[in-house]
Design an enzyme around this catalytic site. Structure first.
Site, PDB file in Angstrom:
ATOM      1  N   LYS A 139       0.977  -1.216  -0.029  1.00  0.00           N
ATOM      2  CA  LYS A 139       0.059   0.028   0.082  1.00  0.00           C
ATOM      3  C   LYS A 139       0.803   1.218  -0.073  1.00  0.00           C
ATOM      4  O   LYS A 139       1.875   1.166  -0.046  1.00  0.00           O
ATOM      5  CB  LYS A 139      -0.906   0.126   1.140  1.00  0.00           C
ATOM      6  CG  LYS A 139      -1.744  -1.361   1.219  1.00  0.00           C
ATOM      7  CD  LYS A 139      -2.924  -1.293   0.058  1.00  0.00           C
ATOM      8  CE  LYS A 139      -3.548  -2.579  -0.048  1.00  0.00           C
ATOM      9  NZ  LYS A 139      -4.528  -3.084   0.873  1.00  0.00           N
TER      10      LYS A 139
HETATM   11  C1  PLP Z   1      -5.492  -4.192   1.195  1.00  0.00           C
HETATM   12  C2  PLP Z   1      -6.936  -3.837   1.179  1.00  0.00           C
HETATM   13  C3  PLP Z   1      -7.780  -4.112   2.381  1.00  0.00           C
HETATM   14  C4  PLP Z   1      -7.525  -4.924   3.571  1.00  0.00           C
HETATM   15  O1  PLP Z   1      -6.395  -4.569   4.154  1.00  0.00           O
HETATM   16  P1  PLP Z   1      -5.488  -5.451   4.966  1.00  0.00           P
HETATM   17  O2  PLP Z   1      -4.573  -4.606   5.758  1.00  0.00           O
HETATM   18  O3  PLP Z   1      -4.565  -6.378   3.874  1.00  0.00           O
HETATM   19  O4  PLP Z   1      -6.029  -6.306   5.870  1.00  0.00           O
HETATM   20  C5  PLP Z   1      -9.151  -4.018   2.239  1.00  0.00           C
HETATM   21  N1  PLP Z   1      -9.627  -3.162   1.154  1.00  0.00           N
HETATM   22  C6  PLP Z   1      -9.088  -2.895   0.139  1.00  0.00           C
HETATM   23  C7  PLP Z   1      -9.358  -2.302  -0.957  1.00  0.00           C
HETATM   24  C8  PLP Z   1      -7.551  -3.405   0.269  1.00  0.00           C
HETATM   25  O5  PLP Z   1      -6.743  -3.163  -0.995  1.00  0.00           O
END
Ligand code: PLP
Length: 396
Positions: A183
């Site tokens: 991210k």
């Molecule tokens: C990555 C992601 C999540 C979940 O996040 P995690 O930290 O991996 O649990 C939720 N929604 C979207 C759109 C994502 O890309």
């Protein structure tokens, strides 16, 4: 064999390592001062909203839905073009998920589809800032006007983006972030909930901390003793430790630079692919200033699978984001049907994410573009349709 160029990757410096080491040597590994400091700094990115950090982005969604009071009998509207957690975390609270289709161009939640899907049982409408491009929040707000539904932004992709000049984090009643390594910034695992509503923030903080109530004026039995704390509503332990908050604070100092480099790489892809036949580059709306997390192209003529396989074979770690959520067997087993969200499903059939992360070098990116062009130059599979599961062999 060369190693696979990933589609996303963290950027960790010596300063990040030093921040983590300092936290490890401090008195507080968790529930200490780094938590409040990280929350205050995130609040500045979220336009001043209150922030509760949590253990990951899925937990952030679970906490946000719980804070909104989502439970059995409620409906939660979600777009299918997202990571499964946007929907499954509402199911975990006993709600029924209603999938509403996405808009062409940005593949974010379609306000008209939301208006059509909203009922008296709709508790939350969850938009997703797909690829880092904000959804159309003013139109979504208008679509739910007249209902009691809260608006949630799953901003796992979009911290740092703005919508009509307003920052993500301040656009919906509740916003969730993820700090997974791919991210826009990372704490290894981590996430956050942002809200401008103090009551929602208190409920989020309590759910994150096993539901514990410590405020004396709210205790049912305030004279039990100095040790006393109570649970009034059940919660879970979704705390983010100080060690990881220290990493997040150090990363946050470079978020502007991360977003600048991502935008530069996106502009370079846009230019390099503009005249390449057989692909479409991502669209954007003039009211959005995206924080590009993904670079999602569309591969035309039914060639996505073939191009994916060819690029993987060439060492390029392309990815597909995402399988429409209602196609997952867990939703199919609940009776959700393919064909119900044609825009998202049509997009899925073409979608391919090209590598995008701040440490991607110009030369790596040129290798990605060359591999894509080479994959597209191959003749289309001759003769009858290729049987499922049989990889295309390079034609030499
Ligand atoms: C990555 C992601 C999540 C979940 O996040 P995690 O930290 O991996 O649990 C939720 N929604 C979207 C759109 C994502 O890309």
């Amino acid at each position: 064999m060369t190693s696979l160029l990933p589609y996303g990757r963290q950027s960790v410096t010596d300063d990040d390592v030093a921040a983590v080491v300092a936290a490890l040597r401090s008195d507080w590994l968790t529930t200490g001062p780094e938590v409040a400091a990280f929350e205050a700094e995130l609040s500045r990115w979220a336009g001043g909203a209150g922030v509760a950090v949590v253990s990951n982005g899925t937990a952030a969604l679970h906490v946000a839905y719980a804070a909104a009071g989502v439970g059995p009998g409620d409906e939660v509207i979600v777009p299918p073009m997202t990571f499964v957690a946007t929907a499954s975390s509402a199911v975990a609270l006993g709600a029924r998920v209603v999938f509403a289709d996405v808009e062409e161009e940005t593949f974010t939640l379609d306000p008209a589809a939301v208006a059509a899907a909203t009922t008296g049982r709709t508790a939350v409408v969850a938009a997703v800032d797909y690829a880092g491009h904000p959804a159309d929040y003013d139109a979504l707000r208008a679509a739910v006007a007249g209902s009691d539904a809260l608006l949630l932004a799953d901003a796992a992709h979009s911290i740092g983006a703005t919508y009509r000049g307003r920052p993500v984090g301040s656009l919906a009643d509740l916003t969730t972030f993820s700090f997974f390594p791919t991210k826009n910034l990372t704490t290894a695992e981590g996430g956050a909930v942002a809200t401008g509503d103090p009551e929602l923030l208190t409920r989020a903080r309590r759910f994150r901390t096993v539901g514990l109530v410590r405020e004396r004026d709210e205790l049912r039995w305030p004279d039990e003793g100095g040790w006393h704390q109570e649970v009034h509503a059940f919660g879970l332990n979704y705390r983010l430790p100080d060690v990881l908050c220290a990493l997040g604070r150090s990363q946050l100092r470079r978020l502007d630079a991360f977003l600048r480099r991502r935008a530069e790489l996106v502009a370079r892809y846009d230019e390099a692919l503009a005249d390449l036949p057989g692909v479409l580059t991502p669209g954007r709306r003039d009211w959005a200033s995206p924080a590009w997390h993904l670079y999602p192209i569309r591969v035309l003529d039914g060639r996505r699978r073939e191009v994916y396989d060819a690029m993987r074979a060439a060492g390029i770690g392309v990815q597909v984001n995402y399988l429409p959520v209602h196609w997952h067997p867990a939703f199919a087993d609940l009776g959700y049907r393919r064909g119900s969200c044609p825009v998202a499903e049509g997009f899925y059939a073409q979608q391919l994410s090209l590598p995008l992360f701040p440490g991607l070098r110009d030369s790596d990116q040129e290798r990605v573009v060359d591999a894509l062009a080479a994959a597209l130059r191959r003749p289309v599979w001759p003769g009858p349709p290729r049987p499922a599961g049989v990889p295309v062999r390079p034609v030499t």
